[in-house]
Design an enzyme around this catalytic site. Sequence first.
Site, PDB file in Angstrom:
ATOM      1  N   ASP A 137       4.108   5.015  -8.240  1.00  0.00           N
ATOM      2  CA  ASP A 137       3.557   3.860  -8.949  1.00  0.00           C
ATOM      3  C   ASP A 137       4.697   3.096  -9.613  1.00  0.00           C
ATOM      4  OD1 ASP A 137       0.412   3.260  -9.875  1.00  0.00           O
ATOM      5  OD2 ASP A 137       1.928   2.283 -11.123  1.00  0.00           O
TER       6      ASP A 137
ATOM      7  N   ASP B 190       9.080  -0.063  -7.193  1.00  0.00           N
ATOM      8  CA  ASP B 190       8.385  -1.078  -6.405  1.00  0.00           C
ATOM      9  C   ASP B 190       8.404  -0.668  -4.938  1.00  0.00           C
ATOM     10  OD1 ASP B 190       7.509  -3.320  -5.045  1.00  0.00           O
ATOM     11  OD2 ASP B 190       8.759  -4.725  -6.161  1.00  0.00           O
TER      12      ASP B 190
ATOM     13  N   ASN C  20      -2.507   3.283  -1.085  1.00  0.00           N
ATOM     14  CA  ASN C  20      -3.555   2.731  -1.948  1.00  0.00           C
ATOM     15  C   ASN C  20      -3.099   1.545  -2.790  1.00  0.00           C
ATOM     16  OD1 ASN C  20      -6.101   2.912  -3.754  1.00  0.00           O
ATOM     17  ND2 ASN C  20      -4.409   3.231  -5.189  1.00  0.00           N
TER      18      ASN C  20
ATOM     19  N   TYR D 184      -5.188 -12.503  -0.443  1.00  0.00           N
ATOM     20  CA  TYR D 184      -5.728 -11.150  -0.460  1.00  0.00           C
ATOM     21  C   TYR D 184      -6.533 -10.872   0.811  1.00  0.00           C
ATOM     22  CZ  TYR D 184      -7.934  -6.904  -2.340  1.00  0.00           C
ATOM     23  OH  TYR D 184      -8.368  -5.615  -2.539  1.00  0.00           O
TER      24      TYR D 184
ATOM     25  N   LYS E  37      -5.608  -7.928   3.543  1.00  0.00           N
ATOM     26  CA  LYS E  37      -6.483  -6.803   3.849  1.00  0.00           C
ATOM     27  C   LYS E  37      -6.981  -6.836   5.298  1.00  0.00           C
ATOM     28  CE  LYS E  37      -6.212  -4.692  -0.088  1.00  0.00           C
ATOM     29  NZ  LYS E  37      -5.590  -3.357  -0.201  1.00  0.00           N
TER      30      LYS E  37
END
Length: 254
Positions: free
Chosen positions: A39, A65, A92, A158, A162
Amino acid sequence: MSGTGLAGRGVVVTGAASGIGKAAATALAREGAKVLVADLRQEGAEAVVEAVRAEGGTACAVVGDLSDQKVVDEVVTTAVDTFGSLDVLVNNAGIMDRLSAVADTEDAEWERVLRINLTAPFLLTRAALPHMLAAGRGSIVFTASEAGLRGSAAGAAYTASKHGVVGLVKNLAVMYRDKGVRTNAIAPGGTVTGIQVDAVPGAHGPAAVGAYAANIGRVSTAEEQAAAILFLASDAASNVNGVVLPVDNGWAAV
């Protein structure tokens, strides 16, 4: 432990300091997996590691990152050196856009969202694959989105990112299905997480998307999404490959 086959396996979960990633890392650790928490936020990542260890599990963290190749290499090297293998990768980590329509999408918004949501998991998957292929097994799980299945769930950046994730999942599934590596994704609907949407008030994109908000249905918990990730990662899904599984209370059926 429930016979998921995850005990002792080395796992990387990205975006694991909070939300779906945190819930997935915790669930996998409870099945006996050794979990690397990746993370950008050090405090949150270390808190998840401490929580896993407090329950008797094995975990470590890499902070950075994931759109940076050096960080990607550190994640993979640390997982392999610490756990002895990299068997499961959960891609994720992701960010939202501003719900901007194409005419209102600035270069910076487009490039940042695509870099984090699509390029970063590509880089990490590419780095992890040699280890999985050498072992003759592996499971890769992406967090896609309802925005990867339709055009009414988010802004242009976005949605494109995706849809790209969905295409990458299907390509990976075909390319490596005879090499022992499975690739699948969940497509969350509305979910309680810490992701914030910085929409521009009065802009066309948020207004257009908002017209379809009633279709979302019940908002899920991060743990409900994590349960689907756990299934896809586990031996219980040993013949499941190339699937994009909506976890959305039927939104995809509307």
